[in-house]
Design a protein around this motif. Structure first.
Motif, short mmCIF file in Angstrom:
data_model
loop_
_atom_site.label_atom_id
_atom_site.label_comp_id
_atom_site.label_asym_id
_atom_site.label_seq_id
_atom_site.Cartn_x
_atom_site.Cartn_y
_atom_site.Cartn_z
N LEU A 47 0.82 -1.21 0.00
CA LEU A 47 0.00 0.00 0.00
C LEU A 47 0.85 1.26 0.00
O LEU A 47 0.46 2.28 -0.58
N THR A 48 2.03 1.22 0.63
CA THR A 48 2.87 2.42 0.68
C THR A 48 3.42 2.78 -0.69
O THR A 48 3.91 3.89 -0.88
N PRO A 78 -3.04 2.77 7.23
CA PRO A 78 -2.99 1.34 6.94
C PRO A 78 -3.37 0.52 8.17
O PRO A 78 -3.64 1.05 9.24
N GLY A 79 -3.33 -0.80 8.01
CA GLY A 79 -3.56 -1.69 9.15
C GLY A 79 -4.85 -2.47 9.02
O GLY A 79 -5.93 -1.89 8.91
N ALA A 80 -4.74 -3.81 9.04
CA ALA A 80 -5.90 -4.68 8.81
C ALA A 80 -6.44 -5.32 10.07
O ALA A 80 -7.54 -5.88 10.05
N MET A 125 -4.10 1.11 12.16
CA MET A 125 -2.99 1.70 12.90
C MET A 125 -3.38 3.07 13.45
O MET A 125 -2.80 4.11 13.13
N ALA A 126 -4.38 3.05 14.32
CA ALA A 126 -4.94 4.27 14.90
C ALA A 126 -5.40 3.98 16.32
O ALA A 126 -5.66 2.82 16.67
N GLU A 127 -5.51 5.01 17.13
CA GLU A 127 -5.84 4.81 18.54
C GLU A 127 -7.29 4.42 18.77
O GLU A 127 -7.62 3.86 19.82
N VAL A 128 -8.15 4.68 17.79
CA VAL A 128 -9.56 4.30 17.90
C VAL A 128 -10.03 3.81 16.54
O VAL A 128 -9.70 4.41 15.51
#
Length: 324
Positions: free
Chosen positions: A46-47, A61-63, A94-97
């Protein structure tokens, strides 16, 4: 909230940690405070804009994630305060929420840490699908695992015995990675250079029943030649870069199969399949029959380095970001 964001399609170096708005979620969403997020090879693709899914820039990103439920709709299988795993499937983890549909949120066994939990779903469900649903793994069979020191590889080594395999043969590129494969439970470990001859010797010339291949590239033909009569080669991915071709006359010689194992596409076309998978995997993890992964853990601030380790193949096992 803080989140890793892909800001340009220039590779992992373009990943930045930024302040973004929290998702509110609709009335049917489970809102989760994320403690850890998994990193996988598609994140590296993706990058560079090389994945089939191409969201608008910038994006997170992040699954897969592990965390604690902040709120859940009535009728969901989880409640506020529960420790959970969750799948975004494509991006946003890849996030806090995060806010996820209830059918993609699962109870995290008490015995599994958030960091280990964030390394379970994407790889373990892929491997379970490949071995069980597509590969028809039978009790007593031998499984050859390529890329055995990576996330998919170590997952296969952990899961295959619980799914019936009697023996696992790990293929790795270096002696250092051999130790990682042994720690993940490999019965035998061989180096990629000359693996076909090593497998022939280990199996007394018979070959293996199943090859699980997330690498592709130039080892594909020797993988076919390493199969026993009636063996199955499971195509999981192409981290080696090159997409191989098959000379189909090779399939006739020993009545072998080359089988695509695209877990994500299968889940989208088979409603309820994720729940079926978790119903089998969760008790195995809770009981210890399948050990939890032991991931490499990076802080969120090092998201770029974590993703780069998948691209340059320096990752040792599963890679996870710690957010809390």
């Amino acid at each position: 909230m803080r989140a890793a964001q892909i800001t340009a399609l220039d590779g992992p170096d373009a990943v930045r940690v930024a302040e973004v708005e929290e998702p509110t979620g609709d009335d049917d969403a489970v809102v989760i405070d994320v403690h850890a997020a998994g990193v996988a090879f598609p994140d590296a693709l993706l990058t560079r804009g090389l994945y089939q899914y191409k969201p608008d820039l910038p994006f997170t990103p992040g699954a897969e994630i592990a965390g604690v439920v902040r709120s859940a709709p009535a009728g969901a299988q989880v409640s506020a305060g529960d420790r959970v795993l969750g799948l975004t499937m494509l991006s946003g983890g890849m996030a806090e929420v995060v806010a996820l549909p209830a059918e993609r949120v699962f109870a995290l066994p008490d015995s599994v840490s958030f960091e280990a939990g964030a390394g379970i779903l994407f790889n373990d469900l892929t491997v379970q699908f490949a071995l069980r649903t597509r590969g028809r793994l039978a009790k007593g069979e031998t499984v050859l695992v390529h890329g055995a020191a990576g996330g998919i590889g170590t997952s296969a080594l952990r899961l295959a015995p619980a799914l019936g395999a009697e023996r696992t043969i790990a293929v790795v590129s270096t002696e250092e990675k051999a130790e990682i494969a042994r720690a993940a439970g490999a019965s035998d470990v061989v180096l990629a250079d000359g693996f076909r001859d090593a497998v022939k010797e280990l199996t007394g010339g018979r070959g293996v029943d199943v090859v699980l291949d997330p690498v592709g590239g130039d080892r594909f033909t020797d993988s076919l030649r390493s199969l026993a009569v009636g063996g199955r080669l499971l195509v999981v991915g192409f981290t080696g870069g090159e997409i191989p071709t098959v000379k189909v006359n090779r399939l006739l010689l020993n009545n072998v199969d080359v089988i695509g194992a695209g877990w994500g596409a299968w889940t989208f076309s088979h409603p309820g399949y994720l729940q079926e998978q978790w119903a089998e995997l969760q008790p195995l993890l809770a009981s210890g029959a399948v050990p939890a992964p032991q991931p490499e853990v990076y802080p969120l601030e090092q998201a770029a380095q974590a993703i780069a380790s998948l691209e340059n193949r320096s990752a040792k096992g599963k890679v996870v970001l710690k957010l809390r």
